[in-house]
Structures are given as C-alpha cells and as structure tokens.
Motif scaffolding. Structure first.
Motif, PDB file in Angstrom:
ATOM      1  N   UNK A  80     104.781 118.039  75.039  1.00 36.08           N
ATOM      2  CA  UNK A  80     105.436 119.192  75.491  1.00 36.08           C
ATOM      3  C   UNK A  80     106.714 119.203  74.429  1.00 36.08           C
ATOM      4  N   UNK A  81     106.723 120.314  73.823  1.00 35.36           N
ATOM      5  CA  UNK A  81     107.903 120.522  72.919  1.00 35.36           C
ATOM      6  C   UNK A  81     108.661 121.600  73.382  1.00 35.36           C
ATOM      7  N   UNK A  82     110.144 121.341  73.818  1.00 39.37           N
ATOM      8  CA  UNK A  82     110.872 122.224  74.085  1.00 39.37           C
ATOM      9  C   UNK A  82     112.097 122.483  73.167  1.00 39.37           C
ATOM     10  N   UNK A  83     112.877 123.624  73.307  1.00 36.66           N
ATOM     11  CA  UNK A  83     113.983 123.721  72.399  1.00 36.66           C
ATOM     12  C   UNK A  83     113.670 123.419  70.884  1.00 36.66           C
ATOM     13  N   UNK A  84     112.739 124.230  70.585  1.00 34.90           N
ATOM     14  CA  UNK A  84     112.189 123.633  69.306  1.00 34.90           C
ATOM     15  C   UNK A  84     113.226 124.449  68.070  1.00 34.90           C
ATOM     16  N   UNK A  85     113.204 123.534  67.059  1.00 35.00           N
ATOM     17  CA  UNK A  85     114.306 123.923  65.974  1.00 35.00           C
ATOM     18  C   UNK A  85     113.319 124.114  64.649  1.00 35.00           C
ATOM     19  N   UNK A  86     114.027 124.759  63.853  1.00 42.11           N
ATOM     20  CA  UNK A  86     113.039 125.021  62.344  1.00 42.11           C
ATOM     21  C   UNK A  86     112.767 123.981  61.750  1.00 42.11           C
ATOM     22  N   UNK A  87     113.503 122.726  61.926  1.00 43.39           N
ATOM     23  CA  UNK A  87     113.052 121.563  61.274  1.00 43.39           C
ATOM     24  C   UNK A  87     112.046 120.750  61.964  1.00 43.39           C
ATOM     25  N   UNK A  88     111.641 121.406  63.091  1.00 49.88           N
ATOM     26  CA  UNK A  88     110.407 120.824  63.766  1.00 49.88           C
ATOM     27  C   UNK A  88     109.233 121.444  62.948  1.00 49.88           C
ATOM     28  N   UNK A  89     109.112 122.271  62.107  1.00 49.08           N
ATOM     29  CA  UNK A  89     108.029 122.855  61.527  1.00 49.08           C
ATOM     30  C   UNK A  89     107.232 121.638  60.855  1.00 49.08           C
ATOM     31  N   UNK A  90     105.959 121.486  61.141  1.00 43.84           N
ATOM     32  CA  UNK A  90     105.213 120.531  60.504  1.00 43.84           C
ATOM     33  C   UNK A  90     103.703 120.579  61.008  1.00 43.84           C
ATOM     34  N   UNK A  91     102.986 119.929  60.364  1.00 42.55           N
ATOM     35  CA  UNK A  91     101.496 119.687  60.990  1.00 42.55           C
ATOM     36  C   UNK A  91     101.850 118.523  61.964  1.00 42.55           C
ATOM     37  N   UNK A  92     101.147 118.399  63.018  1.00 42.34           N
ATOM     38  CA  UNK A  92     101.362 117.608  64.132  1.00 42.34           C
ATOM     39  C   UNK A  92     100.082 116.754  64.503  1.00 42.34           C
ATOM     40  N   UNK A  93      99.916 115.628  64.127  1.00 46.25           N
ATOM     41  CA  UNK A  93      98.762 114.829  64.390  1.00 46.25           C
ATOM     42  C   UNK A  93      98.939 113.940  65.511  1.00 46.25           C
ATOM     43  N   UNK A  94      97.696 113.675  66.128  1.00 45.02           N
ATOM     44  CA  UNK A  94      97.612 112.597  67.316  1.00 45.02           C
ATOM     45  C   UNK A  94      96.956 111.438  66.453  1.00 45.02           C
ATOM     46  N   UNK A  95      97.227 110.139  66.789  1.00 46.13           N
ATOM     47  CA  UNK A  95      96.994 108.994  65.963  1.00 46.13           C
ATOM     48  C   UNK A  95      96.897 107.798  66.925  1.00 46.13           C
ATOM     49  N   UNK A  96      95.852 106.995  66.417  1.00 49.12           N
ATOM     50  CA  UNK A  96      95.954 105.736  66.905  1.00 49.12           C
ATOM     51  C   UNK A  96      96.614 104.723  66.697  1.00 49.12           C
TER      52      UNK A  96
END
Length: 112
Positions: A80-96
C-alpha cells in the motif's frame, strides 16, 4: 516459481496505489518477501520486507508512507503506497531476496 505483480499506474503526487504480487510454485508462507524498485537509468533499490512472522522493515525513503503486508491464504504480497511522490516513479518488483535477483516481471508506477 512465478511472481506476478499488478496494480501499478499513473497517479498524481499525494495519491495512493496498492500493488499486489501473486506467488505460485513455492511454499509462500515459508518465505520472507520483499518489494524492490528500479527507476529509469538506476539500479535496484530496496523498498520493504515482511518476514514469515509478519515483522516488517522499510527503507527510509518510504517509511511512514508505504505498508507491506501478506495474505498467506491466497499466496499474495501487497504494498500500500500513500502520499506518493514523483521520486517514487519506478518499476516495482516483488522478490524472494533483498537484492531482487529472484523477482517477477514488475509493475510500473508513475507519479506525475
């Protein structure tokens, strides 16, 4: 093992998004799970972890704004991502793993 992320999109600063990651081919409840991200032209950045007993850890950049959680009954990891900022722009991955070497295909988050 397959990790499939979803939930990304284009939002304005201050808005929220909820990412999901469905895992298959592994005993999900027995793994610490991680979210990492990669902005254009940059390396993998650690975001958050939830361990097998639901303890959580966050990078300083997202602490207080993002919440990681898991639902072992449906083999799903959330962010859950709240109060998003421009610097949060990215590709998000879940990982082991915390370096993101074993990760899914990712979901794009653009804050603009």
């Amino acid at each position: 093992v397959q990790l499939v992320e979803s939930g990304g999109g284009l939002v304005q600063p201050g808005e929220s998004l909820r990412l999901s990651c469905v895992a298959s081919g592994l005993a999900f409840s027995g793994y610490d799970m991680h979210w990492v991200r990669q902005a254009p032209g940059k390396g993998i950045e650690y975001v958050a972890r939830v361990d097998v007993i639901n303890r959580t850890f966050y990078s300083e950049d997202v602490k207080g704004r993002f919440t990681i959680s898991r639902d072992n009954s449906v083999n799903t990891l959330y962010l859950q991502m709240n109060a998003l900022k421009t610097e949060d722009t990215a590709k998000y991955y879940c990982a082991l793993d915390p370096k993101g070497k074993r990760r899914g295909q990712g979901t794009q988050v653009t804050v603009s």
